[in-house]
Structure formats: C-alpha cells, structure tokens
Design a protein around this motif. Structure first.
Motif, short mmCIF file in Angstrom:
data_model
loop_
_atom_site.label_atom_id
_atom_site.label_comp_id
_atom_site.label_asym_id
_atom_site.label_seq_id
_atom_site.Cartn_x
_atom_site.Cartn_y
_atom_site.Cartn_z
N VAL A 19 0.86 -1.18 0.00
CA VAL A 19 0.00 0.00 0.00
C VAL A 19 0.90 1.24 0.00
CG1 VAL A 19 -1.82 1.25 1.23
CG2 VAL A 19 -1.72 -1.25 1.35
N TYR A 20 0.60 2.15 -0.94
CA TYR A 20 1.34 3.40 -1.04
C TYR A 20 0.35 4.56 -0.95
CZ TYR A 20 4.88 0.32 -3.07
OH TYR A 20 5.77 -0.69 -3.29
N ARG A 21 0.78 5.66 -0.35
CA ARG A 21 -0.07 6.84 -0.26
C ARG A 21 0.72 8.05 -0.73
NH1 ARG A 21 -2.14 6.41 4.81
NH2 ARG A 21 -3.64 4.97 3.93
N GLU A 22 0.20 8.68 -1.77
CA GLU A 22 0.79 9.92 -2.28
C GLU A 22 -0.29 10.98 -2.27
OE1 GLU A 22 3.60 9.73 -5.63
OE2 GLU A 22 3.00 7.62 -5.75
N THR A 27 -2.74 3.64 -3.40
CA THR A 27 -2.62 2.61 -4.43
C THR A 27 -2.20 1.30 -3.80
OG1 THR A 27 -0.33 3.21 -4.92
CG2 THR A 27 -2.03 4.24 -6.27
N TYR A 28 -2.64 0.21 -4.45
CA TYR A 28 -2.32 -1.15 -4.00
C TYR A 28 -1.61 -1.86 -5.15
CZ TYR A 28 -5.72 -0.32 -0.29
OH TYR A 28 -6.39 0.19 0.79
N ASN A 29 -0.35 -2.20 -4.97
CA ASN A 29 0.41 -2.92 -6.00
C ASN A 29 0.70 -4.34 -5.50
OD1 ASN A 29 0.51 -0.45 -7.25
ND2 ASN A 29 2.71 -0.33 -7.36
N PRO A 30 0.60 -5.33 -6.38
CA PRO A 30 0.90 -6.70 -5.95
C PRO A 30 2.37 -6.86 -5.57
CG PRO A 30 0.35 -6.62 -8.30
CD PRO A 30 0.19 -5.24 -7.77
N VAL A 31 2.59 -7.58 -4.48
CA VAL A 31 3.95 -7.89 -4.04
C VAL A 31 4.37 -9.16 -4.78
CG1 VAL A 31 5.40 -8.49 -2.07
CG2 VAL A 31 3.53 -6.84 -1.79
N ALA A 32 5.49 -9.09 -5.48
CA ALA A 32 5.96 -10.23 -6.25
C ALA A 32 6.64 -11.28 -5.38
CB ALA A 32 6.94 -9.77 -7.33
N ALA A 33 7.37 -10.83 -4.37
CA ALA A 33 8.13 -11.76 -3.53
C ALA A 33 8.42 -11.14 -2.17
CB ALA A 33 9.45 -12.13 -4.20
N TRP A 34 8.60 -12.02 -1.18
CA TRP A 34 9.12 -11.62 0.12
C TRP A 34 10.62 -11.87 0.08
CZ3 TRP A 34 5.81 -8.81 2.41
CH2 TRP A 34 4.46 -9.14 2.45
N SER A 59 14.90 -1.64 -4.86
CA SER A 59 14.84 -1.68 -3.40
C SER A 59 13.54 -2.31 -2.91
CB SER A 59 14.93 -0.27 -2.82
OG SER A 59 16.15 0.32 -3.14
N PRO A 60 13.55 -2.87 -1.69
CA PRO A 60 12.31 -3.39 -1.10
C PRO A 60 11.28 -2.27 -0.89
CG PRO A 60 14.22 -4.27 0.05
CD PRO A 60 14.72 -3.19 -0.87
N CYS A 61 10.05 -2.67 -0.73
CA CYS A 61 8.92 -1.73 -0.61
C CYS A 61 9.11 -0.69 0.49
CB CYS A 61 7.63 -2.50 -0.34
SG CYS A 61 7.16 -3.62 -1.66
N SER A 62 9.59 -1.11 1.64
CA SER A 62 9.67 -0.18 2.78
C SER A 62 10.65 0.96 2.55
CB SER A 62 10.05 -0.94 4.06
OG SER A 62 11.37 -1.43 3.96
N HIS A 63 11.46 0.91 1.51
CA HIS A 63 12.39 1.99 1.21
C HIS A 63 11.72 3.14 0.46
CE1 HIS A 63 16.25 0.16 2.49
NE2 HIS A 63 15.49 -0.90 2.46
N ALA A 64 10.53 2.92 -0.06
CA ALA A 64 9.80 3.99 -0.77
C ALA A 64 9.17 4.92 0.27
CB ALA A 64 8.72 3.39 -1.66
N GLU A 66 6.62 6.65 0.03
CA GLU A 66 5.15 6.57 -0.01
C GLU A 66 4.60 5.27 0.59
OE1 GLU A 66 7.09 6.57 -2.83
OE2 GLU A 66 7.19 8.73 -3.12
N PHE A 67 5.47 4.32 0.93
CA PHE A 67 5.02 3.02 1.43
C PHE A 67 4.33 3.17 2.78
CE2 PHE A 67 5.78 -0.72 4.11
CZ PHE A 67 5.10 -1.67 3.37
N VAL A 68 3.19 2.44 2.94
CA VAL A 68 2.42 2.49 4.18
C VAL A 68 2.47 1.13 4.89
CG1 VAL A 68 0.14 2.86 5.20
CG2 VAL A 68 0.88 4.24 3.24
#
Length: 80
Positions: A19-22, A27-34, A59-64, A66-68
C-alpha cells in the motif's frame, strides 16, 4: 537497501499487496516476492518486492517514502 545489506532468501508473495499513499491517493500494488534482508550485524528483516511501482530502483517496498503497509487480498477488497 544499504550497500552492506544482502538478500538471503526470496519466496513468492501470492495474494499480498503493498500500500502506497501519495497525497490523498492510495494505491495497491501486488507484491511479487518476500525477501529476507540481512544487515552487516547479521540482523534480518522481511520485506516485499514490488517491481511494478513507478520509479522502482530494485529496493524493497519499505524503502519507498510513499510506502504504508502490506495487506492480504481480502483486506484490499474490504477497503474498496
């Protein structure tokens, strides 16, 4: 990721979304892998990989900025 970080494991993440918030948009993007990321002190953490994110640099999601959070499919559908 920091240059000293390394990915030690990768597993599929079927059904999960990043989940990202700008501004006011979510927005909800599918996670391809852990991935399990290990730092130079041997401390490990789990994060997601979302290559569909605009401007993704590997980079992993948490580095963005906008990541929630991560949510499973049912939670995404409940929020719609």
């Amino acid at each position: 990721m920091r240059p000293s970080d390394k990915i030690t494991h990768i597993v599929p993440a079927a059904g999960y979304y990043a989940v990202y918030r700008e501004g006011g948009a979510t927005t909800y993007n599918p996670v391809a892998a852990w991935v399990v990321v290990e730092d130079r002190n041997g401390i490990q953490r789990v994060d997601g990989i979302d290559p569909s994110r605009v401007g993704w640099d590997g980079s992993p999601c948490s580095h963005a900025a906008e990541f929630v959070e991560f949510v499973y499919r049912e939670e995404r559908e409940r929020r719609r």
